[in-house]
Write a protein that holds these residues in place. Sequence first.
Motif: not given
Length: 443
Positions: A76-77, A79-81, A83-84
Motif C-alpha cells: 500500500s505504501t 503504491f501511494s509513493i 502514484i505521488a
Amino acid sequence: MIARLRSFWLDVNSSYWFYPAIFSLLAFTLSFVTVYLDRNGAAEWLNQFEWMHPARPDGASNVLTIIAGSMIGVASTVFSITIAAVAYASGNYGPRLLTNFMQDKGNQLSLGVFIATFVYAMMVLRVVRAEDEDPATGTDAAATVLEGFVPQLSLLTAVSMAIFAVAILVYFLHHIPASIRINTVLEGIGERLLDDVKTRFPEDAEPDEPEAAEDGEPVIARKAGYIKIIGFHSLSEVAQENGARIALKVRTGDFVHPDMPVADLIGGKLNDDLSEEILDCFDLGGMRTPTQDLEFLMDELAEIALRALSPGINDPFTAITAMHWLGAATAELGRRNLDRGPEQDDYERKYLLPLDDDFAHFVQRGFGAIRASAAGSPMASINFIDCLYAAATGCTSDKRRRILYEEGHKMVEQAAHSLAGPSMDELKERLDNFTHSMKDMGI
C-alpha cells in the motif's frame, strides 16, 4: 485485429495490475507445491541442519501473520509513493510523461513482489495446525515429527521471499527518487529516441528524402481518436490480395475523425467490405503512445523544454539538456536515409506506402517547436545555435545542412523581438561563427 491486439498488449504493459496479477498467481501455485512437499515428507532433510531449528505451530503462525500483514502494508505504501511520484512528474514535466512512468518495470515488479509475498504467506498460513488440533488427513499426521502440522519448507520459502522483498523495498526507495530526476527522465527519453531512430532508419548512406505518393480512392475514417497502432503487415497483405497499393495519409499519433481520409487505394476497386478491412488495421485510442510514433518522443523533449522556459518556471538549464538530446537525435537523422517507413521488415513497399517525413519535418518538430520560447532566454538561444551546429557537422548532405542553417537564422530573427544589448550581440556573434562554419562545409 493484429493492431488491436498489439494495442491491448501495450495497455497491459503500461498497467500496474499485470505483473502483480502474474506474480500472485505464481505465488498461489507455489504455495500448493511447497505444502504438498511438506505433507509428503520432502522437507525432512531440513532436520539434518542443527542450526536450522524447526518452527512450532504458534511461532510459524506468528511469522506468517507478520509477513502477510507487513507485505500488504508495504504494498500500500509503495503504491501511494508511486502514484505521488507519477503525479509529481506528470505535473512538472508534462502529462505525456505519464506513459513513461506507467511502463517503468521497476515500479511494476516491485509492487508485484510485495503482493506475491502476501498471497504466498496467506496461503501457507491456512494449513498451519496447532498442537491441540486434530490432523485433517493421515498424510497430514505423518508429515512432521512435531505435534500439529508446520510446513517447514513452506515457512522457509515464505521467510526467504520476505527477505527478498526487503531487498526490493530498498531498491524501490532508491529507484523512485532517481527516476523522477529531470536528467534521468531526459536521458530515458533521449536514449529511446536515438534507439528508435536507428531502428526505423538503419541505413546511414546516400540519404534520400521520401517521395510523395500518387492519389487514389480515399478510405474514410469512421471513428475519432489518436492512431495508436497501424498494422503495416496487415495493410500490405490486404493490398496484395486485391492487386492494389495502399498509400497512407496519416501517421501513428495523428488524430482522425469521421469523414477524414486515412489512406488511398491505388489501382484497385474500393467497396465497403474492403474499406472496413483496411480500417480494421488501425487501432484508435484516447491518447498517443511512443510505439511506432517517433514524433511522440520528440514532442516529450520539446514539451519539457517549453515548460522549463515558461515564465513560471524559468529553468533554462533543463531546456538546454532537452535541446542536447534533440540535437543528438537530429544529428542521427541527418546522416540516415529517411526514405523508409516504420517497421519496414514487416511489409513490402510496393504494396504499402507509409506517410514518410523528410528531414525538415523532424527539425521543425523538435527545434522549431521550442524556437519562440528559447529566443527569450540568452542561455537557451545560444545553446540552440550550438546544437544546430553540432547536428550539422554530422549531416551527410548539403540540403540538410542548409535546413539547419536556416533554422539558426530564424532563431536570431525571433530573438530580435525579445533580446537586446550584449545578449543579442553575443547571439549574433554565435550565428556568425555558425555561418562561417557552414560556408566551410559548402553552404
